[in-house]
Design an enzyme around this catalytic site. Structure first.
Site, PDB file in Angstrom:
ATOM      1  N   LYS A   6       0.830  -1.215   0.000  1.00 40.50           N
ATOM      2  CA  LYS A   6       0.000   0.000   0.000  1.00 40.50           C
ATOM      3  C   LYS A   6       0.866   1.269   0.000  1.00 40.50           C
ATOM      4  O   LYS A   6       2.083   1.208   0.266  1.00 40.50           O
ATOM      5  CB  LYS A   6      -0.937  -0.034   1.209  1.00 40.50           C
ATOM      6  CG  LYS A   6      -1.979  -1.160   1.143  1.00 40.50           C
ATOM      7  CD  LYS A   6      -2.991  -1.059   2.295  1.00 40.50           C
ATOM      8  CE  LYS A   6      -4.035  -2.154   2.210  1.00 40.50           C
ATOM      9  NZ  LYS A   6      -5.085  -2.008   3.273  1.00 40.50           N
TER      10      LYS A   6
ATOM     11  N   TYR B 296     -12.317  -1.291  -3.992  1.00 39.72           N
ATOM     12  CA  TYR B 296     -12.847  -1.533  -2.643  1.00 39.72           C
ATOM     13  C   TYR B 296     -14.365  -1.401  -2.588  1.00 39.72           C
ATOM     14  O   TYR B 296     -14.916  -1.137  -1.523  1.00 39.72           O
ATOM     15  CB  TYR B 296     -12.173  -0.589  -1.638  1.00 39.72           C
ATOM     16  CG  TYR B 296     -10.841  -1.098  -1.120  1.00 39.72           C
ATOM     17  CD1 TYR B 296     -10.751  -2.284  -0.384  1.00 39.72           C
ATOM     18  CD2 TYR B 296      -9.656  -0.392  -1.343  1.00 39.72           C
ATOM     19  CE1 TYR B 296      -9.539  -2.745   0.101  1.00 39.72           C
ATOM     20  CE2 TYR B 296      -8.432  -0.848  -0.856  1.00 39.72           C
ATOM     21  CZ  TYR B 296      -8.383  -2.027  -0.126  1.00 39.72           C
ATOM     22  OH  TYR B 296      -7.181  -2.495   0.371  1.00 39.72           O
TER      23      TYR B 296
ATOM     24  N   ASN C 275      -2.152   0.312   6.787  1.00 39.42           N
ATOM     25  CA  ASN C 275      -1.666  -0.950   7.342  1.00 39.42           C
ATOM     26  C   ASN C 275      -0.771  -1.744   6.376  1.00 39.42           C
ATOM     27  O   ASN C 275      -0.710  -2.966   6.434  1.00 39.42           O
ATOM     28  CB  ASN C 275      -2.845  -1.787   7.860  1.00 39.42           C
ATOM     29  CG  ASN C 275      -3.866  -2.092   6.774  1.00 39.42           C
ATOM     30  OD1 ASN C 275      -3.654  -1.748   5.620  1.00 39.42           O
ATOM     31  ND2 ASN C 275      -4.950  -2.740   7.141  1.00 39.42           N
TER      32      ASN C 275
ATOM     33  N   HIS D 193      -2.174  -5.445   1.544  1.00 40.21           N
ATOM     34  CA  HIS D 193      -3.500  -6.002   1.299  1.00 40.21           C
ATOM     35  C   HIS D 193      -3.361  -7.452   0.884  1.00 40.21           C
ATOM     36  O   HIS D 193      -2.379  -7.829   0.249  1.00 40.21           O
ATOM     37  CB  HIS D 193      -4.206  -5.235   0.159  1.00 40.21           C
ATOM     38  CG  HIS D 193      -5.394  -5.955  -0.416  1.00 40.21           C
ATOM     39  ND1 HIS D 193      -6.652  -5.836   0.107  1.00 40.21           N
ATOM     40  CD2 HIS D 193      -5.494  -6.849  -1.436  1.00 40.21           C
ATOM     41  CE1 HIS D 193      -7.488  -6.615  -0.585  1.00 40.21           C
ATOM     42  NE2 HIS D 193      -6.801  -7.234  -1.533  1.00 40.21           N
TER      43      HIS D 193
ATOM     44  N   GLU E 299     -10.035  -9.949  -7.805  1.00 42.83           N
ATOM     45  CA  GLU E 299      -8.985  -8.946  -7.575  1.00 42.83           C
ATOM     46  C   GLU E 299      -7.806  -9.138  -8.542  1.00 42.83           C
ATOM     47  O   GLU E 299      -7.228  -8.159  -9.024  1.00 42.83           O
ATOM     48  CB  GLU E 299      -8.502  -9.019  -6.120  1.00 42.83           C
ATOM     49  CG  GLU E 299      -9.562  -8.544  -5.130  1.00 42.83           C
ATOM     50  CD  GLU E 299      -9.109  -8.619  -3.681  1.00 42.83           C
ATOM     51  OE1 GLU E 299      -7.978  -9.078  -3.411  1.00 42.83           O
ATOM     52  OE2 GLU E 299      -9.899  -8.195  -2.812  1.00 42.83           O
TER      53      GLU E 299
HETATM   54  P1  ATP Z   1      -7.324  -5.806   3.101  1.00 43.41           P
HETATM   55  O1  ATP Z   1      -8.665  -6.053   2.435  1.00 43.41           O
HETATM   56  O2  ATP Z   1      -6.713  -4.465   2.743  1.00 43.41           O
HETATM   57  O3  ATP Z   1      -6.374  -6.945   2.915  1.00 43.41           O
HETATM   58  P2  ATP Z   1      -8.453  -6.675   5.586  1.00 43.41           P
HETATM   59  O4  ATP Z   1      -9.107  -7.746   4.770  1.00 43.41           O
HETATM   60  O5  ATP Z   1      -7.613  -7.086   6.743  1.00 43.41           O
HETATM   61  O6  ATP Z   1      -7.562  -5.734   4.668  1.00 43.41           O
HETATM   62  P3  ATP Z   1     -10.913  -5.205   5.445  1.00 43.41           P
HETATM   63  O7  ATP Z   1     -11.961  -5.306   6.491  1.00 43.41           O
HETATM   64  O8  ATP Z   1     -11.128  -5.879   4.132  1.00 43.41           O
HETATM   65  O9  ATP Z   1      -9.531  -5.660   6.109  1.00 43.41           O
HETATM   66  O10 ATP Z   1     -10.666  -3.657   5.199  1.00 43.41           O
HETATM   67  C1  ATP Z   1     -10.029  -3.208   4.023  1.00 43.41           C
HETATM   68  C2  ATP Z   1      -9.093  -2.077   4.384  1.00 43.41           C
HETATM   69  O11 ATP Z   1      -9.865  -0.962   4.824  1.00 43.41           O
HETATM   70  C3  ATP Z   1      -8.150  -2.347   5.551  1.00 43.41           C
HETATM   71  O12 ATP Z   1      -7.011  -3.055   5.170  1.00 43.41           O
HETATM   72  C4  ATP Z   1      -7.822  -0.951   6.009  1.00 43.41           C
HETATM   73  O13 ATP Z   1      -6.860  -0.328   5.143  1.00 43.41           O
HETATM   74  C5  ATP Z   1      -9.162  -0.258   5.840  1.00 43.41           C
HETATM   75  N1  ATP Z   1      -9.953  -0.306   7.067  1.00 43.41           N
HETATM   76  C6  ATP Z   1     -10.571  -1.384   7.615  1.00 43.41           C
HETATM   77  N2  ATP Z   1     -11.223  -1.074   8.738  1.00 43.41           N
HETATM   78  C7  ATP Z   1     -11.026   0.259   8.913  1.00 43.41           C
HETATM   79  C8  ATP Z   1     -11.428   1.207   9.892  1.00 43.41           C
HETATM   80  N3  ATP Z   1     -12.193   0.843  10.933  1.00 43.41           N
HETATM   81  N4  ATP Z   1     -11.017   2.494   9.756  1.00 43.41           N
HETATM   82  C9  ATP Z   1     -10.249   2.874   8.702  1.00 43.41           C
HETATM   83  N5  ATP Z   1      -9.840   2.036   7.744  1.00 43.41           N
HETATM   84  C10 ATP Z   1     -10.199   0.748   7.837  1.00 43.41           C
HETATM   85 MG    MG Z   2     -10.220  -7.314   2.978  1.00 46.41          MG
END
Ligand code: ATP
Ligand code: MG
Length: 133
Positions: free
Chosen positions: A9, A49, A112, A115, A126
């Site tokens: 990211k 997303y 974070n 992804h 994806e």
């Molecule tokens: P990713 O899909 O990026 O691999 P993930 O599957 O662990 O991450 P998801 O729930 O799919 O988490 O959320 C997608 C992304 O949205 C997260 O990786 C983070 O960057 C962002 N995100 C998730 N929860 C929050 C939140 N509460 N506040 C801000 N950003 C968030």
């Molecule tokens: Mg996710």
């Protein structure tokens, strides 16, 4: 061989840790089947997303993901989806286990570092989003 989509990211690219993350990918036994550095437009980030469109963090997430270059990777190994999510760690770096990429390189729950696809159908969607052949 099972495949998953990984993204380094914008926060991790800015921190100059692309190499460290790729080394970890290789050390964990993944093959990099395809890889590209690029920048998403705000609309492309929203399209990627779209599953989170109703979430309160959707606008911020889309802005963040289009804020700078990213590296997208097609990773291959047995059990690729689960194994890559294990290497990433929990979504919130504060809760991610020591040794995981998000623990090492994440800043907060949004920024974070990495992804990973979360299921076979999402991985296919994806991968097709970034690596349409
Ligand atoms: P990713 O899909 O990026 O691999 P993930 O599957 O662990 O991450 P998801 O729930 O799919 O988490 O959320 C997608 C992304 O949205 C997260 O990786 C983070 O960057 C962002 N995100 C998730 N929860 C929050 C939140 N509460 N506040 C801000 N950003 C968030
Ligand atoms: Mg996710």
């Amino acid at each position: 061989m099972p495949k998953t989509l990984a993204i380094i990211k914008p926060d991790a690219v800015k921190k100059n840790v692309i190499g460290k993350i790729i080394t970890r990918i290789e050390d964990e036994g993944f093959k990099i089947a395809a890889m590209r550095q690029m920048r998403l437009s705000a609309d492309e980030a929203k399209a990627f997303y779209i599953v989170h469109k109703a979430k309160p963090f959707f606008q911020g997430l889309s802005a963040f993901m289009s804020s700078g270059p990213i590296v997208v990777l097609m990773l291959e190994r047995d059990d690729a989806i689960t194994r890559w999510r294990d290497v990433m760690g929990a979504t919130d770096p504060a809760k991610a286990a020591p040794g995981t990429l998000r623990h090492s390189f994440g800043f907060d729950i949004e920024r974070n570092a990495v992804h990973g696809s979360d299921a076979a159908e999402t991985a296919e969607w994806e991968l097709n989003f970034f690596f349409k052949s």
